[in-house]
Design a protein around this motif. Structure first.
Motif, PDB file in Angstrom:
ATOM      1  N   THR A 162       3.696  11.724  -3.542  1.00 34.64           N
ATOM      2  CA  THR A 162       5.138  11.538  -3.687  1.00 34.64           C
ATOM      3  C   THR A 162       5.539  11.557  -5.155  1.00 34.64           C
ATOM      4  OG1 THR A 162       5.246  10.246  -1.652  1.00 34.64           O
ATOM      5  CG2 THR A 162       7.064   9.982  -3.200  1.00 34.64           C
ATOM      6  N   LEU A 163       4.744  10.896  -5.996  1.00 39.45           N
ATOM      7  CA  LEU A 163       5.039  10.887  -7.432  1.00 39.45           C
ATOM      8  C   LEU A 163       4.900  12.274  -8.045  1.00 39.45           C
ATOM      9  CD1 LEU A 163       3.102   7.699  -8.659  1.00 39.45           C
ATOM     10  CD2 LEU A 163       5.562   7.900  -8.332  1.00 39.45           C
TER      11      LEU A 163
ATOM     12  N   TYR B 239       0.831  -1.210   0.000  1.00 41.58           N
ATOM     13  CA  TYR B 239       0.000   0.000   0.000  1.00 41.58           C
ATOM     14  C   TYR B 239       0.863   1.257   0.000  1.00 41.58           C
ATOM     15  CZ  TYR B 239      -4.287  -2.660   0.799  1.00 41.58           C
ATOM     16  OH  TYR B 239      -5.344  -3.508   0.660  1.00 41.58           O
ATOM     17  N   ARG B 240       1.979   1.199   0.677  1.00 41.13           N
ATOM     18  CA  ARG B 240       2.856   2.379   0.825  1.00 41.13           C
ATOM     19  C   ARG B 240       3.638   2.673  -0.455  1.00 41.13           C
ATOM     20  NH1 ARG B 240       6.080   6.291   2.039  1.00 41.13           N
ATOM     21  NH2 ARG B 240       7.461   6.311   3.845  1.00 41.13           N
ATOM     22  N   TYR B 241       4.148   1.620  -1.108  1.00 46.78           N
ATOM     23  CA  TYR B 241       5.074   1.815  -2.227  1.00 46.78           C
ATOM     24  C   TYR B 241       4.509   1.417  -3.590  1.00 46.78           C
ATOM     25  CZ  TYR B 241       8.607   2.424   1.404  1.00 46.78           C
ATOM     26  OH  TYR B 241       9.318   2.867   2.494  1.00 46.78           O
TER      27      TYR B 241
ATOM     28  N   TYR C  20       1.206   8.040  -1.784  1.00 40.79           N
ATOM     29  CA  TYR C  20       1.971   7.546  -2.939  1.00 40.79           C
ATOM     30  C   TYR C  20       1.819   8.499  -4.119  1.00 40.79           C
ATOM     31  CZ  TYR C  20       3.101   4.311  -6.825  1.00 40.79           C
ATOM     32  OH  TYR C  20       3.627   3.711  -7.946  1.00 40.79           O
TER      33      TYR C  20
ATOM     34  N   LEU D 186      -2.791   5.984   2.257  1.00 41.80           N
ATOM     35  CA  LEU D 186      -1.468   5.612   1.747  1.00 41.80           C
ATOM     36  C   LEU D 186      -1.417   5.769   0.228  1.00 41.80           C
ATOM     37  CD1 LEU D 186      -0.726   2.467   3.937  1.00 41.80           C
ATOM     38  CD2 LEU D 186       0.180   4.791   4.217  1.00 41.80           C
ATOM     39  N   ARG D 187      -2.529   5.520  -0.427  1.00 40.95           N
ATOM     40  CA  ARG D 187      -2.597   5.738  -1.882  1.00 40.95           C
ATOM     41  C   ARG D 187      -2.437   7.224  -2.193  1.00 40.95           C
ATOM     42  NH1 ARG D 187      -4.401   3.882  -6.854  1.00 40.95           N
ATOM     43  NH2 ARG D 187      -5.927   5.187  -7.945  1.00 40.95           N
TER      44      ARG D 187
ATOM     45  N   CYS E 109      10.367  -2.045  -1.224  1.00 37.93           N
ATOM     46  CA  CYS E 109       9.191  -2.906  -1.217  1.00 37.93           C
ATOM     47  C   CYS E 109       9.570  -4.337  -1.601  1.00 37.93           C
ATOM     48  CB  CYS E 109       8.147  -2.357  -2.182  1.00 37.93           C
ATOM     49  SG  CYS E 109       6.598  -3.280  -2.204  1.00 37.93           S
TER      50      CYS E 109
ATOM     51  N   GLY F 150       0.875   2.072  -4.109  1.00 38.15           N
ATOM     52  CA  GLY F 150      -0.261   2.965  -4.285  1.00 38.15           C
ATOM     53  C   GLY F 150      -1.542   2.278  -4.724  1.00 38.15           C
TER      54      GLY F 150
END
Length: 295
Positions: A243-244, A114-116, A240, A236-237, A163, A118
């Motif tokens: 972050t992107l 979920y974290r890495y 992600y 978390l999505r 991940c 998304g």
């Protein structure tokens, strides 16, 4: 369909927005996304029937403002980077005293995906029909997670090295080879009785992480603890995506493909939430003396 009147469709919209208050209704408030989706489906069906000549009028015209609602989408359920780091640190703690080492590895794998990656909550729930989600490891450092997204569309997400390391450790703890063979037909996340862990179980695992970290923060940072207790896997999505799009300025079409967004407007909404990046784009546009090549 031709028997329904405009007034009846408007009454349907009213019930979606305000609920049914009958004694035996037992209805619960619907989320805005659910209401919008329901109206969009009805409006789309009527629009198609009108366009193809089945209906001579469209009583559902203007019933849904789904496209306008989506255009105005702005993600607000965001976890600050410091809190994400606190959750990462809690999961990285030594496992010597853990009564269930395999369960701890599984929780780390769920968090990492979920974290890495998304993914949406349901996209990690195993489906025997589609054989998804599925991990493929074509070569060292070239892993891909295949999921079934909205509209039953399959997409591939390359998980980053942190991940992959967690997934390898989890697979070894399950007695599986560290590298998943091509087209392996096994649930990515196992259940407690050998079956796959489904949506409810996945949700509980992530919420347990948030709750444990919140317990540790309660005394000194109660506001942050409260935020974590309210968080869900979908946050978390959002993290992600941010972050992107915001932190690393991944091109929107690439971020859209990774997130499985139907519209790039949804992906672009993450830029809207960050005034700093917008300011950077404007400064770079109007202070860079080099014009574009075609001018």
């Amino acid at each position: 369909m031709s028997d329904l009147t405009r007034q009846q469709l408007l009454a349907y919209r009213h019930v979606l927005q305000h609920g049914s208050h009958g004694a035996d209704s037992g209805s619960l408030p619907l989320s805005e996304a659910t209401r919008t989706r329901a109206l969009a489906v009805v409006a789309s069906l009527y629009r198609y029937s009108y366009d193809t000549g089945y209906l001579h009028a469209n009583p559902a015209a203007g019933l849904s403002s789904g496209s306008r609602a989506r255009a105005g989408f702005a993600p607000t359920r965001l976890i600050p980077p410091a809190l994400l780091a606190a959750c990462d640190a809690w999961l990285d703690a030594p496992e010597a005293d853990t009564p269930n080492p395999l369960g701890a590895r599984r929780r780390c794998a769920i968090w990492a995906l979920y974290r890495y990656a998304g993914v949406r909550l349901a996209e990690l729930a195993w489906s025997a029909e589609s054989g998804l989600p599925r991990l493929d490891a074509e070569a060292p450092g070239r892993w891909a997670l295949y999921v079934c997204g909205k509209g039953r569309k399959t997409r591939a997400i390359p998980p980053p090295t942190p991940c992959v390391a967690v997934l390898r450790a989890y697979r070894l703890a399950r007695g599986l080879p560290a590298k998943s063979p091509t087209h392996e037909v096994l649930p990515v996340i196992h259940g407690n009785k050998g079956e796959a862990l489904q949506r409810a179980g996945l949700y509980r695992e992530v919420k347990a992480i948030f709750a444990a970290v919140a317990d540790g923060l309660q005394a000194r940072e109660p506001a942050q603890a409260l935020l974590l207790r309210a968080a869900s896997p979908h946050w978390l999505r959002h993290a992600y995506a941010r972050t992107l799009v915001v932190d690393h300025q991944v091109p929107l079409p690439a971020a859209q493909a990774l997130l499985g967004h139907a519209s790039v407007q949804t992906t672009a909404a993450y830029v809207k939430t960050d005034l700093g990046q917008l300011r950077y784009f404007v400064e770079r546009t109007f202070t860079d003396p080099t014009p574009p090549p075609d001018q």
